[in-house]
Design a protein around this motif. Sequence first.
Motif, PDB file in Angstrom:
ATOM      1  N   GLN A  38       0.888  -1.133  -0.114  1.00  0.00           N
ATOM      2  CA  GLN A  38       0.112  -0.103   0.002  1.00  0.00           C
ATOM      3  C   GLN A  38       0.915   1.223   0.110  1.00  0.00           C
ATOM      4  O   GLN A  38       0.767   2.254  -0.666  1.00  0.00           O
ATOM      5  CB  GLN A  38      -1.044  -0.077   1.208  1.00  0.00           C
ATOM      6  CG  GLN A  38      -2.119  -0.836   1.084  1.00  0.00           C
ATOM      7  CD  GLN A  38      -3.030  -0.871   2.451  1.00  0.00           C
ATOM      8  OE1 GLN A  38      -2.404  -0.495   3.338  1.00  0.00           O
ATOM      9  NE2 GLN A  38      -4.240  -1.516   2.509  1.00  0.00           N
ATOM     10  N   PHE A  42       1.003   3.942  -3.271  1.00  0.00           N
ATOM     11  CA  PHE A  42       0.263   5.223  -3.226  1.00  0.00           C
ATOM     12  C   PHE A  42       1.305   6.299  -2.493  1.00  0.00           C
ATOM     13  O   PHE A  42       0.843   7.425  -2.470  1.00  0.00           O
ATOM     14  CB  PHE A  42      -0.984   5.094  -2.609  1.00  0.00           C
ATOM     15  CG  PHE A  42      -2.126   4.455  -3.361  1.00  0.00           C
ATOM     16  CD1 PHE A  42      -2.741   4.932  -4.253  1.00  0.00           C
ATOM     17  CD2 PHE A  42      -2.255   2.921  -2.803  1.00  0.00           C
ATOM     18  CE1 PHE A  42      -3.576   4.221  -4.744  1.00  0.00           C
ATOM     19  CE2 PHE A  42      -3.309   2.212  -3.722  1.00  0.00           C
ATOM     20  CZ  PHE A  42      -3.872   2.864  -4.489  1.00  0.00           C
ATOM     21  N   VAL A  59      -4.435   7.345  -0.022  1.00  0.00           N
ATOM     22  CA  VAL A  59      -5.132   7.475  -1.481  1.00  0.00           C
ATOM     23  C   VAL A  59      -5.654   8.753  -1.874  1.00  0.00           C
ATOM     24  O   VAL A  59      -5.181   9.341  -2.888  1.00  0.00           O
ATOM     25  CB  VAL A  59      -6.247   6.340  -1.592  1.00  0.00           C
ATOM     26  CG1 VAL A  59      -6.922   6.530  -3.186  1.00  0.00           C
ATOM     27  CG2 VAL A  59      -6.017   4.899  -1.372  1.00  0.00           C
ATOM     28  N   ALA A  62      -2.491  10.958  -2.655  1.00  0.00           N
ATOM     29  CA  ALA A  62      -1.899  10.717  -4.205  1.00  0.00           C
ATOM     30  C   ALA A  62      -2.389  11.355  -5.228  1.00  0.00           C
ATOM     31  O   ALA A  62      -3.408  11.727  -5.144  1.00  0.00           O
ATOM     32  CB  ALA A  62      -1.826   8.993  -4.273  1.00  0.00           C
ATOM     33  N   ARG A  66      -1.483   8.943 -10.124  1.00  0.00           N
ATOM     34  CA  ARG A  66      -0.655   7.753  -9.283  1.00  0.00           C
ATOM     35  C   ARG A  66      -1.807   6.648  -9.056  1.00  0.00           C
ATOM     36  O   ARG A  66      -1.611   5.494  -9.029  1.00  0.00           O
ATOM     37  CB  ARG A  66      -0.122   8.089  -8.009  1.00  0.00           C
ATOM     38  CG  ARG A  66       0.775   7.208  -7.100  1.00  0.00           C
ATOM     39  CD  ARG A  66       1.752   7.684  -6.260  1.00  0.00           C
ATOM     40  NE  ARG A  66       2.545   6.340  -5.518  1.00  0.00           N
ATOM     41  CZ  ARG A  66       3.948   6.550  -5.316  1.00  0.00           C
ATOM     42  NH1 ARG A  66       4.429   7.980  -5.497  1.00  0.00           N
ATOM     43  NH2 ARG A  66       4.533   5.704  -5.014  1.00  0.00           N
ATOM     44  N   ARG A  67      -3.157   7.111  -8.762  1.00  0.00           N
ATOM     45  CA  ARG A  67      -3.993   6.460  -8.284  1.00  0.00           C
ATOM     46  C   ARG A  67      -4.442   5.408  -9.631  1.00  0.00           C
ATOM     47  O   ARG A  67      -4.576   4.125  -9.338  1.00  0.00           O
ATOM     48  CB  ARG A  67      -5.393   7.130  -7.975  1.00  0.00           C
ATOM     49  CG  ARG A  67      -5.314   7.962  -6.761  1.00  0.00           C
ATOM     50  CD  ARG A  67      -6.635   8.911  -6.420  1.00  0.00           C
ATOM     51  NE  ARG A  67      -6.251  10.034  -5.905  1.00  0.00           N
ATOM     52  CZ  ARG A  67      -7.090  10.835  -5.340  1.00  0.00           C
ATOM     53  NH1 ARG A  67      -8.684  10.747  -5.854  1.00  0.00           N
ATOM     54  NH2 ARG A  67      -6.886  11.968  -4.640  1.00  0.00           N
ATOM     55  N   ALA A  70      -1.600   2.919 -10.300  1.00  0.00           N
ATOM     56  CA  ALA A  70      -1.751   1.710  -9.598  1.00  0.00           C
ATOM     57  C   ALA A  70      -2.690   0.765  -9.683  1.00  0.00           C
ATOM     58  O   ALA A  70      -2.549  -0.510  -9.475  1.00  0.00           O
ATOM     59  CB  ALA A  70      -1.591   2.271  -7.977  1.00  0.00           C
ATOM     60  N   GLY A 125      -5.415  -1.566  -4.330  1.00  0.00           N
ATOM     61  CA  GLY A 125      -6.728  -0.664  -4.641  1.00  0.00           C
ATOM     62  C   GLY A 125      -8.077  -1.706  -4.990  1.00  0.00           C
ATOM     63  O   GLY A 125      -8.997  -1.188  -5.110  1.00  0.00           O
TER      64      GLY A 125
END
Length: 414
Positions: A38, A42, A59, A62, A66-67, A70, A125
Amino acid sequence: MRKLLCAFCQSRWTALLLTGIAAGTAGMLIALMLHEIQHLAFGYSQRSLIGGPPFLQGVSEASALRRVAALTIAGIIAGWGWWLLARYAKKRLSVSAAVSDIRQPMPAATTLCHAMLQVVTVAMGSPLGRESAPREVGALFAGGIARRCGLSEADIKLVIACGAGAGLAAVYNVPLAGAIFTLEVLLVTFRWDAVIAAIITSAVAAFIASLVLGNERQYLFSAPAAPVSLIVWAALAGPVFGYAASLFRRMSRQARGSVKSNWQMPLFCFVAFTCLGLLSIWFPQLPGNGRGPVQLSFGGDVTLPLAAILIGLKVFSIWMVLRSGAEGGLLTPGLAIGALLGALLFLLVGAFFPGSSIGEFALTGGAAFLASSMQMPLTAIVLLMEFTGMDFSFFVPLSLCVAGAYMTCRYVEG
């Protein structure tokens, strides 16, 4: 004869003790691995594996890129990982199947790879839960230990079930709920020997994991006592949660039943996780197993539009990843949907139940939806108790709401 009996009993309890140690160690390592992934995915709290900012905060802080990145990578890993596992590995054996028929042991490589894929994708995620992985690993180790101890078929079944419950107890620090899960869901019995075995194994596992993970509760819930109005609402609202849970169960079964282990799996996983990543740009509450939305609901930090949108998108994201072939648990996701639904109902009708709060509605609704969607009423009540440290007065409204929801769900499903 007496010596043989003593040796037999000793080997069984030795197997249970070793199973508790193995499940606790596995649960601890899974939790550490999940936190590390994790943080890397993130980019938050790199200096601390345990504690630090919650996943939702990580999250939220971030960047949008990046979200999406990922979750897209998670989709690639999920699609190719489970496709390769289905195509080339030995057929996976579920925990319930391993308990029902102990003649066929769980394949070690397949089970460990399956658990690893769940940990990696949930950490990156996936909207599914993380509890299946420690249950599977705990059951795998338990089966190996029990067979090496030369136990009877009945005792091997008992030890495997206890190993699965101990895995749940370790990863969430819920020793009593882990034991109740073993008895209510896996063994479907409350014989005294099974009760003692389940409690000992889950307690040992939770203790071992807590040596590194600590004893923090999963959720912050600060209501001091349950008001009378909450009892009235719980009795009235139970059928609502039960019917909603029956729809959720039907959706999840249909989604899993539609999965095909061919070229569709990598493609569908890529599309599903990428869509989730795009949605996370506007709704960072969606990635992850649902712990963030549960805490928001308990704390009253949701509005009516946000609660409604999150329920719809959470169900949709779970359907997407299940339909694509990704795997994971539905415990925390079910709790999240129920808590959000409870918060939504409070925002709609809470004025008619003076003295109650949005967090109390969310707690009651989360327990009822979880109990019905997972078909484990006793486990759900005890799990919420250990998750939150709630006051004893909440047992009455939780029990009423869980009973109404569970009976309604069973009636709807026939």
